[in-house]
Design a protein around this motif. Structure first.
Motif, PDB file in Angstrom:
ATOM      1  N   THR A 187     -34.805  -3.107  29.281  1.00  0.00           N
ATOM      2  CA  THR A 187     -34.807  -4.108  30.348  1.00  0.00           C
ATOM      3  C   THR A 187     -35.470  -3.595  31.619  1.00  0.00           C
ATOM      4  O   THR A 187     -36.318  -4.285  32.200  1.00  0.00           O
ATOM      5  N   ALA A 188     -35.122  -2.408  32.060  1.00  0.00           N
ATOM      6  CA  ALA A 188     -35.666  -1.876  33.316  1.00  0.00           C
ATOM      7  C   ALA A 188     -37.188  -1.722  33.278  1.00  0.00           C
ATOM      8  O   ALA A 188     -37.873  -2.190  34.192  1.00  0.00           O
ATOM      9  N   PRO A 189     -37.768  -1.101  32.243  1.00  0.00           N
ATOM     10  CA  PRO A 189     -39.226  -0.994  32.231  1.00  0.00           C
ATOM     11  C   PRO A 189     -39.910  -2.351  32.083  1.00  0.00           C
ATOM     12  O   PRO A 189     -40.976  -2.583  32.675  1.00  0.00           O
ATOM     13  N   LEU A 190     -39.305  -3.259  31.338  1.00  0.00           N
ATOM     14  CA  LEU A 190     -39.898  -4.593  31.201  1.00  0.00           C
ATOM     15  C   LEU A 190     -39.891  -5.330  32.533  1.00  0.00           C
ATOM     16  O   LEU A 190     -40.895  -5.924  32.936  1.00  0.00           O
ATOM     17  N   LEU A 191     -38.766  -5.268  33.246  1.00  0.00           N
ATOM     18  CA  LEU A 191     -38.697  -5.919  34.556  1.00  0.00           C
ATOM     19  C   LEU A 191     -39.654  -5.269  35.548  1.00  0.00           C
ATOM     20  O   LEU A 191     -40.278  -5.950  36.365  1.00  0.00           O
ATOM     21  N   ALA A 192     -39.803  -3.949  35.471  1.00  0.00           N
ATOM     22  CA  ALA A 192     -40.752  -3.249  36.346  1.00  0.00           C
ATOM     23  C   ALA A 192     -42.177  -3.718  36.065  1.00  0.00           C
ATOM     24  O   ALA A 192     -42.965  -3.936  36.991  1.00  0.00           O
ATOM     25  N   ALA A 193     -42.516  -3.879  34.793  1.00  0.00           N
ATOM     26  CA  ALA A 193     -43.852  -4.359  34.427  1.00  0.00           C
ATOM     27  C   ALA A 193     -44.076  -5.780  34.939  1.00  0.00           C
ATOM     28  O   ALA A 193     -45.131  -6.086  35.517  1.00  0.00           O
ATOM     29  N   CYS A 194     -43.095  -6.639  34.756  1.00  0.00           N
ATOM     30  CA  CYS A 194     -43.209  -8.027  35.223  1.00  0.00           C
ATOM     31  C   CYS A 194     -43.337  -8.085  36.736  1.00  0.00           C
ATOM     32  O   CYS A 194     -44.139  -8.842  37.273  1.00  0.00           O
ATOM     33  N   SER A 195     -42.528  -7.296  37.427  1.00  0.00           N
ATOM     34  CA  SER A 195     -42.572  -7.248  38.887  1.00  0.00           C
ATOM     35  C   SER A 195     -43.934  -6.761  39.380  1.00  0.00           C
ATOM     36  O   SER A 195     -44.501  -7.327  40.323  1.00  0.00           O
ATOM     37  N   ASP A 196     -44.457  -5.731  38.738  1.00  0.00           N
ATOM     38  CA  ASP A 196     -45.763  -5.191  39.128  1.00  0.00           C
ATOM     39  C   ASP A 196     -46.854  -6.246  38.984  1.00  0.00           C
ATOM     40  O   ASP A 196     -47.675  -6.453  39.875  1.00  0.00           O
ATOM     41  N   VAL A 197     -46.841  -6.941  37.854  1.00  0.00           N
ATOM     42  CA  VAL A 197     -47.849  -7.985  37.631  1.00  0.00           C
ATOM     43  C   VAL A 197     -47.687  -9.116  38.645  1.00  0.00           C
ATOM     44  O   VAL A 197     -48.682  -9.582  39.229  1.00  0.00           O
TER      45      VAL A 197
END
Length: 91
Positions: A76-86
């Motif tokens: 969850t954390a890396p996925l949310l970080a990726a989404c936030s970055d985009v």
């Protein structure tokens, strides 16, 4: 797994194994963050990193997990970080 049509799974695997995005991947012109699974045995991590490098401006987040990492809460954390970055770069 027992309910799957194994012929269809084999055909899908064959198609996936011969697919190559090299003709168009360098033309992606939107923000991209690739989550690479470093312990993946289905999609080699070096190929994941090469794909990320081929996308202009792509960011990469490495996760020490396998192909089914998305099944675990730790993903969850890396996925949310990726989404936030985009989302921030698309701003």
């Amino acid at each position: 797994m027992g309910r799957h049509d194994w012929r269809m799974i084999v055909e899908a695997g064959q198609s996936l194994s011969t697919y190559h995005a090299g003709r168009w991947i360098g033309g992606i012109d939107v923000p991209v963050t690739v989550v690479c699974t470093a312990g993946d045995r289905a999609v080699r991590p070096d190929l994941q990193r090469a794909m990320a490098a081929a996308i202009p401006g792509a960011k990469r987040i490495d996760v020490d997990a396998g192909h089914l990492a998305c099944r675990h809460a730790a993903f969850t954390a890396p996925l949310l970080a990726a989404c936030s970055d985009v989302a921030q770069r698309a701003g």
